[in-house]
Enzyme design. Structure first.
Site, PDB file in Angstrom:
ATOM      1  CB  SER A   1      -0.983  -0.071   1.331  1.00 20.71           C
ATOM      2  OG  SER A   1      -2.086  -0.986   0.962  1.00 20.71           O
TER       3      SER A   1
ATOM      4  CE  LYS B   1      -3.536   1.124  -0.909  1.00 21.96           C
ATOM      5  NZ  LYS B   1      -4.396   0.670   0.362  1.00 21.96           N
TER       6      LYS B   1
ATOM      7  CE1 TYR C   1      -4.866  -0.666  -4.758  1.00 20.79           C
ATOM      8  CE2 TYR C   1      -5.092  -2.854  -4.838  1.00 20.79           C
ATOM      9  CZ  TYR C   1      -5.064  -1.690  -3.885  1.00 20.79           C
ATOM     10  OH  TYR C   1      -5.180  -1.679  -2.762  1.00 20.79           O
TER      11      TYR C   1
ATOM     12  CE1 TYR D   1      -4.978   0.929   4.462  1.00 17.53           C
ATOM     13  CE2 TYR D   1      -3.406  -0.156   5.746  1.00 17.53           C
ATOM     14  CZ  TYR D   1      -3.684   0.535   4.506  1.00 17.53           C
ATOM     15  OH  TYR D   1      -2.961   0.002   3.267  1.00 17.53           O
TER      16      TYR D   1
ATOM     17  CB  VAL E   1      -0.503  -5.537   3.789  1.00 15.93           C
ATOM     18  CG1 VAL E   1       0.061  -6.277   2.640  1.00 15.93           C
ATOM     19  CG2 VAL E   1      -1.069  -6.404   4.707  1.00 15.93           C
TER      20      VAL E   1
END
Lengths: 312, 312, 312, 312
Positions: C68, C71, C195, C247, C265
């Site tokens: 992630s 991102k 992705y 998060y 992750v």
């Protein structure tokens, strides 16, 4: 008896007349291209009595896809195969949310609230695929409904199934979400393929009211006839229809109509008057919960006039 | 008839026997001090038939506060005064959440989902206060229930009401939240004062089954007797009981028992068999949804043996 | 300066020593088969200073997929192409829920809360596909990251991408849900294909800390060097990292570490000390919010010892 | 230095000029009668620099109640007494919902998400009452804020406190809900009494900017002056301000303004530029998240012109 049927015929005619005169007609489902073409002026009703006769009024002989009403038949078929094991994978409670909501799945670890919201019906279809290959499963579903109806002409409208499959991102989201929770055992494409086809089962109100006899007559096709579903199971399916059959409008429907019933997004509703009759209505305009607006009005009128309710 | 009642008596006795033998008894409500003292071994059942006779078994003559079952009586009383205007302030849909949930109020602008969750019942009580002062209102409620029961000995257990009032932060949260949304018209203390007192109405199973006759007999105290509530209204209240009467266990109760019913946190349940009987059960242990665990089992046993269901 | 770097080197060594001694190590991500193989004993840290030097400790030279953290790079790339139009399709608020939650989409009509939850990052990737074909897009992403890092050896680990794609029902659910809301413009398979590949960008801590320089040095690769992202945009991305980068643990991370940062992750975290340094850490065990447990501890130790925080 | 202050003065004047010219001014809080009277045309700003000087523009000397900005001061006071034990009763995560939402409490067992949503601030105030009687507590709060400001004229506007108390059903709902979860230790009336009074602390922008110095200057009243709050604690409070200080608009504020800040429903905002300045703005019109619309614009203008941000 003859005069009773004449009285009922008159009431059905009046129901359709009132329906046709209504200015507020709801809104035709727009998200399935084939359904969006339906004429909101249409209105039909059919009643099958315990003597086996079916009478109707309005557009009762125009065929439509039954959409979510198919969930009643696949539930009956699935319980016949799996029995109560199904309830490990799906609940029996009203959802308190929309028919295609995904919220509840996240809160409850992928166990849909009941077999009549989309997620629950997808699980039921998936469970049928434990026993049958996809094509076989469809054959079983069609034969089961033909048997209930006593009409082997009932078919699946492949064009509508195709139309839903192409636009069904929400259902694919539900299916993948179920899969991510371990509550979908078959490939998403297989389960949804069967699901869209079962929704495209095509009947007119007359056929649908006959298909629903097992719900009114304790699992049989009418008194003293073949037992299609066990008495207890037929009653229990009716119970789920009463509490969950109209999505987040189930309470209001029970309040106004007082019968176990299941609606479909094509504007059809199947209702059961235990011991007395099975009713099917159709009018394509939907209320905000996705249930036929005029169809509900027709049922309210007829049950009121006939004094049909499970609550007395 | 005599032998029918003997058969029923035997079934009630068996239901209590099975109940007493059950090892899993649920958990007595702990958050209301007076209720926490109840003995989970207790189990009673009473049935009032259309001939007016009441028969029972087990601890059917031990009085208890009826708690949330009072919501059925205040709803009937309130609809008698306000009529359908009440539905502007409360819905008729199953909630999909706990009896004391506040979530739904925030999502739906302070309109409780139905009159049987706590928030909805508080609104119903508040609506009664549009017509009566708090003390008058309580008098009206007591007299209405005495009239339904035909027993002017029915009273409110002030000690239990007091006990709830002192510990009832959740209900005060609900009431203030309703007030903040403009859906509580009287001071919180007034409305909750009446609410806690109505919950403390005290009856044994025999009395409660008599109080529920109007639900089984189309608004009357039995065939050919006084009309206490209009037929249509009685049916509609029964419809709300079936879809919403057991909080987030309503669907499961409908599936298993198949009757309109309302539970209370004291472990009582009132159920109606339309045209046939009114049933009250009691056993204090509750399941995770707050409904009597053993009480539900007794109802399941009796309805199964007697073939009592609204679904056939 | 030399002694400053020696001091920092000592602190990094201590951070790794403490990390290795820690008994509570979190839990390696289990839902992506390739990640599940990681050794939770691993711990590495690298710091790139404004003079361009990178120093590290522990397993700082072991390559991993950045997951992630990608991102951050796709957001920078996408804003460079689309500018603020992106914000019509995705919000900038912390989500208050899990990284892969679908709840919020239903409440907010398919607009993800921010670009760092999965749904939001899928929209960002989808937006990049407005400009590029899928394969081109991947090339652009790789080249952009290579340019930021100054290292053209950075590659995508196709095996990990494949592994995620095969098991990624949750992400497919999110993508189809977005599509059903009209907030996905490309075929689900195309967008998710890109992705999963961007998530499989592979770097060691040294490379990642260099890739993050633009966040610490106002959009440049360090003082007086090339402007890779506009100063304002780099700051704004850092702002989103601080409020949304961990998060539903973002608030806690800001409280404990006090730096803009983004976790992945695989157990990596990229953090920026404005004007001073870019930091990358790695340790595979995750806390309940999906952030590296030991990685956060190492960052807390180093920032504490070095007095690095944006809040003074 | 002199010219620096002149430049800043000019920028503050421009910020106010632009603010006054803005046609979209937000909406004055309507649910607290005393606040509803405010004039949305008002706009003021004050900056206190590290040299102790305060300069301002517009309506910077008009006193207002600081409302939720008081939550910053009570949090600092409470942490000084209880230390990290407070975090057992309240979280540190952005809420993803409205300032007065009760939803999250039900999902998370009565632990508010952070000390800056109403429920969280009520818990902080309740925790202060572990040490002090209600009147003492208020005295402590006032003295603490007077000490931070260096101005013993700061007072509580009892009329506003009274006005809020009379209309505050939502806060009473929150407090009773907390109590029902065991997370309120004092009588609701005591805790809310103190809470409403702390919200009615009255300051102009000049005073508020001085009160906020400890956030900008590592817990001191400016370099080399008294340590009012420990350095670490001051930074951590600033971190919570950045992630949670603007309710469900915190992410957007961080993106646009890039500073730790806390808003109040009276239209004031307190922001800190670490090491450089403390800023207070005021304009009564609020955006949909309850934050000052024009106040945010003024802060965006000034921080942009002065290049003030924590992110570089």
């Amino acid at each position: 008896m003859q005069s009773d049927q004449q009285k009922l015929q008159a009431i059905l005619d009046q129901a359709v007349d009132h329906a046709r005169a209504s200015t507020e007609r709801g809104r035709v489902a727009h998200y399935i291209p084939e359904l969006a073409k339906a004429d909101p002026q249409k209105a039909g009703i059919a009643v099958t009595l315990d003597n086996g006769e079916t009478i109707g009024a309005g557009d009762w002989q125009q065929p439509n896809t039954i959409q979510s009403i198919s969930k009643v038949f696949t539930l009956a078929l699935c319980l016949g195969t799996l029995g109560d094991n199904l309830w490990r994978r799906v609940g029996r409670e009203p959802s308190g949310s929309a028919f295609d909501s995904i919220l509840q799945l996240e809160h409850e670890n992928g166990i849909p609230r009941n077999p009549f919201v989309n997620a629950g019906a997808i699980v039921v279809t998936d469970a049928i695929l434990a026993t049958y290959q996809p094509k076989e499963a469809l054959g079983e579903i069609v034969r089961f409904v033909q048997g209930l109806t006593g009409d082997d002409q009932i078919f699946i409208d492949g064009r509508v199934a195709q139309s839903e499959e192409e636009t069904g991102h929400r259902n694919r989201a539900l299916a993948h979400y179920l899969a991510s929770c371990g509550n979908l055992y078959n490939p998403v494409a297989h389960t949804l393929g069967v699901y869209y086809n079962q929704c495209a089962l095509t009947m007119d109100c007359a056929q649908l009211s006959r298909a629903g006899r097992f719900l009114a007559f304790a699992g049989t096709l009418g008194p003293n006839r073949q037992q299609m579903v066990s008495m207890k199971r037929a009653r229990r399916i009716a119970a789920i229809m009463l509490t969950c059959g109209h999505y987040d409008g189930s309470g209001d429907f029970a309040y106004r109509v007082g019968l176990p019933a299941k609606s479909g997004v094509s504007g059809m509703i199947l209702a059961a008057v235990p011991g007395i009759a099975s009713i099917a209505v159709w009018s394509p305009g939907l209320d905000r919960n996705g249930n036929s607006h005029i169809g509900t009005q027709m049922l309210e009128y007829v049950t009121n006039e006939m004094d049909w309710t499970v609550f007395s």
